[in-house]
Design a protein around this motif. Sequence first.
Motif, short mmCIF file in Angstrom:
data_model
loop_
_atom_site.label_atom_id
_atom_site.label_comp_id
_atom_site.label_asym_id
_atom_site.label_seq_id
_atom_site.Cartn_x
_atom_site.Cartn_y
_atom_site.Cartn_z
N ILE B 70 -2.23 -15.07 9.71
CA ILE B 70 -3.48 -14.39 9.38
C ILE B 70 -3.48 -12.95 9.89
O ILE B 70 -4.30 -12.13 9.50
N GLY B 71 -2.51 -12.64 10.74
CA GLY B 71 -2.39 -11.27 11.27
C GLY B 71 -1.94 -10.27 10.20
O GLY B 71 -2.14 -9.07 10.35
N ASN B 72 -1.36 -10.75 9.13
CA ASN B 72 -1.01 -9.85 8.02
C ASN B 72 -2.26 -9.53 7.24
O ASN B 72 -2.93 -10.44 6.75
N SER B 73 -2.53 -8.27 7.06
CA SER B 73 -3.83 -7.94 6.48
C SER B 73 -3.93 -8.42 5.03
O SER B 73 -5.00 -8.78 4.58
N ALA B 76 -5.02 -11.94 5.23
CA ALA B 76 -6.43 -12.00 5.62
C ALA B 76 -7.31 -11.77 4.40
O ALA B 76 -8.31 -12.45 4.20
N GLN B 77 -6.90 -10.82 3.55
CA GLN B 77 -7.68 -10.54 2.35
C GLN B 77 -7.68 -11.74 1.40
O GLN B 77 -8.70 -12.08 0.81
N ILE B 223 7.24 -2.47 8.52
CA ILE B 223 7.10 -1.08 8.95
C ILE B 223 8.35 -0.62 9.68
O ILE B 223 8.85 0.48 9.46
N ASN B 258 6.09 7.43 8.87
CA ASN B 258 6.13 7.57 10.33
C ASN B 258 7.44 8.25 10.75
O ASN B 258 7.45 9.13 11.61
N LYS B 280 -4.68 -2.87 3.60
CA LYS B 280 -5.81 -2.16 4.19
C LYS B 280 -5.45 -0.79 4.73
O LYS B 280 -6.15 0.19 4.53
N ILE B 281 -4.35 -0.74 5.43
CA ILE B 281 -3.99 0.51 6.10
C ILE B 281 -3.73 1.65 5.12
O ILE B 281 -3.89 2.82 5.47
N ILE B 284 -6.49 4.01 4.99
CA ILE B 284 -6.94 4.52 6.28
C ILE B 284 -5.95 5.55 6.80
O ILE B 284 -6.31 6.54 7.41
N TYR B 285 -4.70 5.27 6.57
CA TYR B 285 -3.63 6.12 7.05
C TYR B 285 -3.77 7.54 6.51
O TYR B 285 -4.32 7.76 5.44
N ARG B 286 -3.30 8.50 7.29
CA ARG B 286 -3.23 9.87 6.79
C ARG B 286 -1.79 10.30 6.78
O ARG B 286 -1.12 10.15 7.79
N PRO B 287 -1.26 10.85 5.71
CA PRO B 287 -1.96 11.00 4.44
C PRO B 287 -2.27 9.64 3.82
O PRO B 287 -1.52 8.70 4.00
N GLU B 331 -3.13 10.58 -1.42
CA GLU B 331 -2.58 11.85 -0.93
C GLU B 331 -1.07 11.93 -0.75
O GLU B 331 -0.52 13.03 -0.68
#
Lengths: 337, 337
Positions: B70-73, B76-77, B223, B258, B280-281, B284-287, B331
Amino acid sequence: MSVTIKDVAKLAGVSISTVSRVINNSKPVSLEVRRKVLEAIDELGYKPNEVARSLVTRKSNLIGVIITDIGNSYIAQMVRGIEEVGRMYKYDIVLSSSYGNPDTEKKFAQLLRSKQVEGIILVSEKNNDEVIKEIEDFRIPFVYLNKYYSNLNTPTVSIDNFEASFKMTKYLLGLGHEKILYTTAQEENEASLEKFKIDGYKKAIRDNGKNKGFLYSANGFGIDDGYNMGEDVIKLVKENNITAVFCCQDELAIGLINYCYDNHIKVPEDLSICGYGDTKIASIYRPKLTTVKEPYYDIGAVAIRRIIKKLKDEEIEEDHIYLPIRIMKRESCRRIK
Amino acid sequence: MSVTIKDVAKLAGVSISTVSRVINNSKPVSLEVRRKVLEAIDELGYKPNEVARSLVTRKSNLIGVIITDIGNSYIAQMVRGIEEVGRMYKYDIVLSSSYGNPDTEKKFAQLLRSKQVEGIILVSEKNNDEVIKEIEDFRIPFVYLNKYYSNLNTPTVSIDNFEASFKMTKYLLGLGHEKILYTTAQEENEASLEKFKIDGYKKAIRDNGKNKGFLYSANGFGIDDGYNMGEDVIKLVKENNITAVFCCQDELAIGLINYCYDNHIKVPEDLSICGYGDTKIASIYRPKLTTVKEPYYDIGAVAIRRIIKKLKDEEIEEDHIYLPIRIMKRESCRRIK
DNA sequence: CTGAAAGCGCTAACAA
DNA sequence: TTGTTAGCGCTTTCAG
C-alpha cells in the motif's frame, strides 16, 4: 458447494468432532486417526469456514481500520504498519475510508462492529468526540490516531510534538540561522497539536536568547496552502531578514518550495525551508526536504500491537505511547555563517 | 454480551422470525407488530450479527484485495477506487499485502477464501500463474491487476499501452523533438507490457520518418533505477544529440531528473524528460512531470464494479477492459524549435 | 401475517 | 481417545 467438515468426517470415517480436533489441535487424537483425517482433508482440499468458526468462537480475527483517505501517504504508511504486524498475529484488516466525514466514521464503526471486528483503529484528521464515545461503547480494544489534534483519555500513539519542534528549531539555530519563521495552521483550535509545536519552537528561540521568533498562520496543512502562503511568507522573509522557515507540515513546506521554485527563489541557497512529518515525498523531492520524522509505520504498528495485547490480556503500558523522533537532515536547509 | 435477535423478540413479545422479517423486510409484517419490533430494536440498540447472517446467507459482503504494498502510491489509488465503489454496494474490503511474494499471495488468497470473501482482486507486480490458477479454482469473481505484466485469459482492466506510448511519442515529436530516447526495463520478459510500449514508441518514430529511435534498458522500474541509469543515459544523450527522454515509468523519470538535478543538468531547459503513469508525485514534483495518465483510481473502481456485476449476475462486458488514457502536458518537456 | 423448527459449518461440553 | 449433542445468531421453509 464447498467442502465442509462433514465431508471430511465421512471420507475419513470419523465424527466431525474428531476432524475439528485435528484441525485445531485442541485435544489428543490417535496417530492413526489423525493421519486418516489429514489425508481426507488433503484429498478434498478442505479449508475450514472461518465464518462458522467465528460464530462459535466469537473471534473474527478481524480488526477494523477507519481512515480518512488511503491516498495520503502518511496514512498509507500507517496502514502498512497496521497490516504488517496484524498479519504476524493472524489478524486481517478491514479498511474503511471516511474521507473525513464524522457521520461516515460513525457509520463505519457500527458496521465494523456488526461484522464482529475484535478491535478498531481510527485514523482521523478532525476531532470527533462522538465517534470516539460510540466506539468506546463497543468495549473492544480501540486506538485513536490523529496527527493534527489530540484527544485526551483515549489510547493513542504519537510523537512528543513539543520535543520534536524544539529539536528542529535547535538544529536550525545550530546551522547558524538566527531569524526563523514558524508557519503554523489552525493553531486556534483547542485540541490542536500546533500548540505544543509552537511552544517547542518558542522555547528553543527563547533559550537561544538572540532574537524573537516569527509566526505565520496558513489556511491549512496542504501543499496548496503552502503554495498560497508563499507571497505572504516571502514578504515576511524579506522584511525581517529571515533565513529559515520551519513549516508545521511537509506538505506546507513542499508547497512553499514550489512557490519559491516558480518565483526563482533558490532553496536552500536563498532560503532554508524545513518540514515536519517526513512523508514519502520528503526524501524524493529535490531539494531533499529537511524534516522531523514522524514514524508513521511504527505508529500504525504499535497501535495494532496494543490492540492485540489487549485482546490477549497482556499487560498494557500507559494509554498514550510516545515514539522517538528523528531530525532528518537533508538538503533544504543549509548552514549559514 | 451483546444483544441478539432473541432479546429483541422477547422484548417485543414476538418470535425471532418476525424480528428477522422486519430487519430484512423480507415478508409482510403488520404495522403494529413492526412498530413494536422497531421500538425494541431501538431500545436495545440491536445490531444484527453479520457473521451469523453470513453463515446462513453465504454472503459475507467482503471482497478480498491482495496487493503488493500500500506504500506505492499507485496502489493506494487503486485501493481507493476499489474501496469507494465497493462501499457504494455495501461491500467491505479486506486488505492483504504480499510485498511481492508469490507464496504469500497464494496463502492470502486461501485465507481470504476461508473468510468467505465473495470476490478477489489481485494487484501484482510479477507474473504468477500459479496464484491465478488457485484463485480461479475458487470460482468466485476475480480481477487481476498488473501494471507491468500482462496475463491473457484473466479478467483485468488496464489502458492500451501501445496507444499510450504512441501518443506520448507523437506529442514529443510535435514539440519538435527529433531524437527521443525511450528507456525501458525488463523488456525481455515474455509477458512484459514494455513490448507494447516500445512498439508504440517505435511506430511513432517510424511514422515520423526522420530519425531512428534510441532504446536504453534500465535495471528496474524504481526511482533508484532511474537515478542509476543517469550516467549512461546522459552519455547517450550527449553522443547522439538526444533532446528528450521518454521513461517507461514515472519513477524512472523522477530518478533521472534527480540525477540531472544533482549534476546540474536542467530539466527541461537542457533536456526534456517525461514519464508514464501519472503517480501522485508527478504533479507535485518540480518541474511538474509530463506523463501518461494511467487512471489508477478508475482501474480499481472498474475492477470492483466488474466483480459486483458478476456477483449480481449482471451482464459482463469482455474480460479485458481498456480505460482511456490522457497525456498530461506539464513542465518537464519543453518545445524546441 | 405469524410462529416453530431446521439448519448454515463449526466448536466444545459431556458421555462413553 | 472418540462420538453425540447442544448451541453460536441468524434466515428460511413450512404450517397454521
